[in-house]
Design a protein around this motif. Structure first.
Motif, PDB file in Angstrom:
ATOM      1  N   LEU A   1      75.009  -9.348  40.662  1.00  0.00           N
ATOM      2  CA  LEU A   1      76.336  -8.981  40.172  1.00  0.00           C
ATOM      3  C   LEU A   1      77.422  -9.730  40.934  1.00  0.00           C
ATOM      4  CD1 LEU A   1      76.459  -5.143  39.434  1.00  0.00           C
ATOM      5  CD2 LEU A   1      77.097  -7.002  37.911  1.00  0.00           C
ATOM      6  N   ILE A   2      77.282  -9.766  42.242  1.00  0.00           N
ATOM      7  CA  ILE A   2      78.256 -10.496  43.070  1.00  0.00           C
ATOM      8  C   ILE A   2      78.260 -11.970  42.694  1.00  0.00           C
ATOM      9  CG2 ILE A   2      78.777 -11.249  45.418  1.00  0.00           C
ATOM     10  CD1 ILE A   2      77.658  -8.556  46.378  1.00  0.00           C
ATOM     11  N   LEU A   3      77.051 -12.534  42.551  1.00  0.00           N
ATOM     12  CA  LEU A   3      76.930 -13.954  42.215  1.00  0.00           C
ATOM     13  C   LEU A   3      77.566 -14.250  40.859  1.00  0.00           C
ATOM     14  CD1 LEU A   3      75.562 -16.456  43.548  1.00  0.00           C
ATOM     15  CD2 LEU A   3      73.616 -16.038  42.036  1.00  0.00           C
ATOM     16  N   THR A   4      77.294 -13.377  39.877  1.00  0.00           N
ATOM     17  CA  THR A   4      77.815 -13.595  38.525  1.00  0.00           C
ATOM     18  C   THR A   4      79.329 -13.468  38.474  1.00  0.00           C
ATOM     19  OG1 THR A   4      75.767 -12.738  37.564  1.00  0.00           O
ATOM     20  CG2 THR A   4      77.705 -12.807  36.139  1.00  0.00           C
ATOM     21  N   GLN A   5      79.854 -12.384  39.029  1.00  0.00           N
ATOM     22  CA  GLN A   5      81.296 -12.136  38.930  1.00  0.00           C
ATOM     23  C   GLN A   5      82.105 -13.154  39.731  1.00  0.00           C
ATOM     24  OE1 GLN A   5      80.254  -9.844  36.322  1.00  0.00           O
ATOM     25  NE2 GLN A   5      82.439  -9.694  36.726  1.00  0.00           N
ATOM     26  N   LEU A   6      81.668 -13.489  40.927  1.00  0.00           N
ATOM     27  CA  LEU A   6      82.386 -14.505  41.700  1.00  0.00           C
ATOM     28  C   LEU A   6      82.202 -15.882  41.065  1.00  0.00           C
ATOM     29  CD1 LEU A   6      81.827 -13.445  45.424  1.00  0.00           C
ATOM     30  CD2 LEU A   6      83.740 -12.934  43.892  1.00  0.00           C
ATOM     31  N   GLY A   7      81.077 -16.078  40.355  1.00  0.00           N
ATOM     32  CA  GLY A   7      80.896 -17.334  39.615  1.00  0.00           C
ATOM     33  C   GLY A   7      81.920 -17.472  38.508  1.00  0.00           C
ATOM     34  N   PHE A   8      82.184 -16.364  37.784  1.00  0.00           N
ATOM     35  CA  PHE A   8      83.248 -16.382  36.778  1.00  0.00           C
ATOM     36  C   PHE A   8      84.584 -16.736  37.428  1.00  0.00           C
ATOM     37  CE2 PHE A   8      80.684 -13.161  34.153  1.00  0.00           C
ATOM     38  CZ  PHE A   8      80.179 -14.158  33.328  1.00  0.00           C
ATOM     39  N   CYS A   9      84.835 -16.163  38.589  1.00  0.00           N
ATOM     40  CA  CYS A   9      86.109 -16.422  39.279  1.00  0.00           C
ATOM     41  C   CYS A   9      86.229 -17.892  39.663  1.00  0.00           C
ATOM     42  CB  CYS A   9      86.222 -15.532  40.522  1.00  0.00           C
ATOM     43  SG  CYS A   9      86.410 -13.766  40.147  1.00  0.00           S
ATOM     44  N   CYS A  10      85.113 -18.514  40.050  1.00  0.00           N
ATOM     45  CA  CYS A  10      85.142 -19.948  40.352  1.00  0.00           C
ATOM     46  C   CYS A  10      85.511 -20.757  39.109  1.00  0.00           C
ATOM     47  CB  CYS A  10      83.772 -20.401  40.871  1.00  0.00           C
ATOM     48  SG  CYS A  10      83.323 -19.756  42.493  1.00  0.00           S
TER      49      CYS A  10
ATOM     50  N   GLY B   1      79.447  -6.965  33.161  1.00  0.00           N
ATOM     51  CA  GLY B   1      79.621  -6.629  34.575  1.00  0.00           C
ATOM     52  C   GLY B   1      80.700  -5.599  34.841  1.00  0.00           C
ATOM     53  N   VAL B   2      81.611  -5.379  33.886  1.00  0.00           N
ATOM     54  CA  VAL B   2      82.706  -4.421  34.120  1.00  0.00           C
ATOM     55  C   VAL B   2      82.485  -3.099  33.398  1.00  0.00           C
ATOM     56  CG1 VAL B   2      84.353  -6.316  34.431  1.00  0.00           C
ATOM     57  CG2 VAL B   2      84.101  -5.269  32.176  1.00  0.00           C
ATOM     58  N   ILE B   3      81.337  -2.944  32.702  1.00  0.00           N
ATOM     59  CA  ILE B   3      81.128  -1.760  31.868  1.00  0.00           C
ATOM     60  C   ILE B   3      81.084  -0.474  32.696  1.00  0.00           C
ATOM     61  CG2 ILE B   3      79.508  -0.602  30.315  1.00  0.00           C
ATOM     62  CD1 ILE B   3      81.149  -2.833  29.055  1.00  0.00           C
ATOM     63  N   LEU B   4      80.190  -0.399  33.686  1.00  0.00           N
ATOM     64  CA  LEU B   4      80.087   0.831  34.473  1.00  0.00           C
ATOM     65  C   LEU B   4      81.339   1.116  35.301  1.00  0.00           C
ATOM     66  CD1 LEU B   4      76.391   1.212  35.712  1.00  0.00           C
ATOM     67  CD2 LEU B   4      77.606   2.423  33.906  1.00  0.00           C
ATOM     68  N   PRO B   5      81.954   0.118  35.956  1.00  0.00           N
ATOM     69  CA  PRO B   5      83.212   0.418  36.651  1.00  0.00           C
ATOM     70  C   PRO B   5      84.285   0.981  35.722  1.00  0.00           C
ATOM     71  CG  PRO B   5      82.355  -1.686  37.394  1.00  0.00           C
ATOM     72  CD  PRO B   5      81.490  -1.253  36.244  1.00  0.00           C
TER      73      PRO B   5
ATOM     74  N   ALA C   1      91.412 -11.063  38.350  1.00  0.00           N
ATOM     75  CA  ALA C   1      91.416  -9.816  39.115  1.00  0.00           C
ATOM     76  C   ALA C   1      90.406  -8.822  38.575  1.00  0.00           C
ATOM     77  CB  ALA C   1      92.817  -9.202  39.110  1.00  0.00           C
ATOM     78  N   LEU C   2      90.230  -8.774  37.253  1.00  0.00           N
ATOM     79  CA  LEU C   2      89.301  -7.820  36.652  1.00  0.00           C
ATOM     80  C   LEU C   2      87.858  -8.198  36.955  1.00  0.00           C
ATOM     81  CD1 LEU C   2      89.190  -5.288  34.930  1.00  0.00           C
ATOM     82  CD2 LEU C   2      89.087  -6.730  32.898  1.00  0.00           C
ATOM     83  N   GLN C   3      87.502  -9.472  36.842  1.00  0.00           N
ATOM     84  CA  GLN C   3      86.144  -9.894  37.178  1.00  0.00           C
ATOM     85  C   GLN C   3      85.890  -9.785  38.677  1.00  0.00           C
ATOM     86  OE1 GLN C   3      84.008 -10.315  34.973  1.00  0.00           O
ATOM     87  NE2 GLN C   3      85.008 -11.006  33.098  1.00  0.00           N
ATOM     88  N   PHE C   4      86.908 -10.040  39.479  1.00  0.00           N
ATOM     89  CA  PHE C   4      86.793  -9.932  40.928  1.00  0.00           C
ATOM     90  C   PHE C   4      86.573  -8.483  41.350  1.00  0.00           C
ATOM     91  CE2 PHE C   4      88.611  -9.338  45.145  1.00  0.00           C
ATOM     92  CZ  PHE C   4      88.091 -10.402  45.855  1.00  0.00           C
ATOM     93  N   TYR C   5      87.105  -7.545  40.585  1.00  0.00           N
ATOM     94  CA  TYR C   5      87.047  -6.128  40.921  1.00  0.00           C
ATOM     95  C   TYR C   5      85.613  -5.641  41.101  1.00  0.00           C
ATOM     96  CZ  TYR C   5      87.821  -1.082  40.460  1.00  0.00           C
ATOM     97  OH  TYR C   5      87.825   0.280  40.657  1.00  0.00           O
ATOM     98  N   VAL C   6      84.694  -6.129  40.247  1.00  0.00           N
ATOM     99  CA  VAL C   6      83.306  -5.678  40.307  1.00  0.00           C
ATOM    100  C   VAL C   6      82.656  -6.091  41.623  1.00  0.00           C
ATOM    101  CG1 VAL C   6      81.050  -5.810  39.175  1.00  0.00           C
ATOM    102  CG2 VAL C   6      83.147  -5.791  37.805  1.00  0.00           C
ATOM    103  N   ALA C   7      82.813  -7.355  42.003  1.00  0.00           N
ATOM    104  CA  ALA C   7      82.239  -7.828  43.262  1.00  0.00           C
ATOM    105  C   ALA C   7      82.891  -7.138  44.462  1.00  0.00           C
ATOM    106  CB  ALA C   7      82.401  -9.345  43.369  1.00  0.00           C
TER     107      ALA C   7
END
Length: 391
Positions: free
Chosen positions: A149-158, A275-279, A350-356
């Motif tokens: 999850l961390i890898l995926t969400q921070l990858g989107f941020c990149c 990745g943001v569904i459960l949060p 910010a939204l994708q970063f929130y999960v990580a």
């Protein structure tokens, strides 16, 4: 994860709505979670989100840079196979999201827990598995899911850092040759400006300040505004690609199997919101409303994906580029699409970063005293944004 706690009957943390007496006696299996999980998160109203705010976040989390690459994806699949594949992928994505929420709700009811995150859902699921090996290694399921999850969400941020830098750079460099005439012109004279990496550094402090917003409720106002700006950009794209569509008879109905994996990779990237569904569900004030939000939101997203991919490929044919914005005329009206979409991606960061952050920040703050919690929280967020910028 740091989530709003729920009020339950035994410790005044749960407040159930009225249910039928026959439902109260049911064991509450997964497929009946709509009836058993009817409570409100009442402890902290300021941290809870309404159904509309959740819908806004859901749309924001799924409509990103992947949308602009779908016309090229349809080209790689074919004008018939591409849209059909997007429908199938949309159905599978919604089913998986719904199943994930049902599993999380089941474990909440079974163990009387206030919330369950991704790692918890996998760990509890493995603990209930018939395999002894899976039960004894359930903690590794939690760790592996957290890592990916961390890898995926921070990858989107990149990717968002690159998208922001490249689009703003293109607008700046084409400014001298940009006119008010929107007749299509392939000749664009670019004026060299600073390197893309310097644009990334210019965005860095603003993105750091953005991720300091730790409450989804406050972020929802920015998310709504970003949705409106991206909607404006998408409408302008639709206006252009829906006009003067050439004869599609020369387009491939089903492309080669060699290019289909390229379609699949682009389409999977477009469905980036799981990745943001459960949060989002964990932050809802009335969580039993989430299934409706999920189906409505993902229905809108899937329809948008199919129409953008199909119309974009029909209009530009084999000349379609990696991002449909690169095919638009070099006039200020359509250059504004890049600016509008860039602002939307800025907020989506910010939204994708929130999960990580919800995985990493609590682990960092748990090791310090209360007086240092806020400081460590902000420092951790700053370092994470700098890492994405570096990569």
């Amino acid at each position: 994860m740091e989530n709003t706690r729920l009020r339950n009957e035994s410790d005044s943390n749960l407040s159930y709505t009225e249910v039928h007496s026959s439902q109260e006696s049911s064991p509450g299996p997964i497929n009946e979670y709509h009836n058993t999980r009817r409570y409100q998160r009442l402890e902290d109203h300021s941290a809870s989100t309404t159904w509309f705010q959740t819908l806004v976040h859901l749309l924001k989390g799924n409509i990103g840079t992947g949308l602009l690459g779908l016309p090229l994806a349809v080209k790689n699949a074919g004008i018939v196979l591409g849209p059909l594949s997007l429908i199938v992928m949309g159905i599978i994505a919604v089913h998986c999201m719904d199943l994930l929420v049902k599993c999380a709700n089941h474990f909440c009811q079974r163990d009387q827990r206030p919330f369950v995150d991704y790692g918890d859902a996998v760990m509890y699921g493995m603990q209930a598995a018939p395999s002894h090996w899976m039960r004894t290694h359930s903690i590794w399921g939690r760790r592996i899911v957290g890592f990916f999850l961390i890898l995926t969400q921070l990858g989107f941020c990149c990717v968002y850092f690159v998208f922001l830098a490249d689009n703003i750079k293109q607008v700046v460099e084409a400014a001298n040759s940009t006119t008010n005439d929107c007749s299509y012109n392939k000749t664009v004279i670019l004026t060299e400006s600073m390197d893309s990496r310097l644009y990334m550094l210019a965005f860095l402090p603003f993105l750091v300040l953005l991720v300091f917003i730790r409450n989804l409720r406050y972020l929802s106002f920015l998310s709504l505004f970003a949705n409106l700006t991206m909607l404006g950009g998408v409408i302008l794209i639709y206006i252009y690609i829906a006009q003067n569509i050439p004869d599609p008879s020369h387009l491939s109905y089903v492309s080669s199997w060699r290019t289909y994996p390229l379609f699949f990779g682009t389409a999977i990237f477009a469905f980036e919101g799981i990745g943001v569904i459960l949060p989002l569900e964990n932050k809802m004030k009335i969580p039993h409303q989430f299934p409706v939000v999920l189906y409505v939101g993902m229905g809108i997203v899937t329809a948008l994906y199919i129409s953008m991919g199909t119309l974009g490929y029909l209009h530009f044919g084999d000349d379609i580029q990696s991002s449909i914005t690169l095919n638009l005329p070099n006039c200020w009206l359509y250059q504004s699409v890049k600016l509008l979409y860039s602002f939307g991606i800025f907020i989506t960061f910010a939204l994708q970063f929130y999960v990580a952050a919800e995985i990493i920040v609590p682990a960092a703050t748990s090791k310090v005293s209360d007086r240092w919690v806020l400081f460590v929280d902000l420092v951790t967020r700053t370092l994470l944004v700098c890492v994405t910028c570096f990569f």
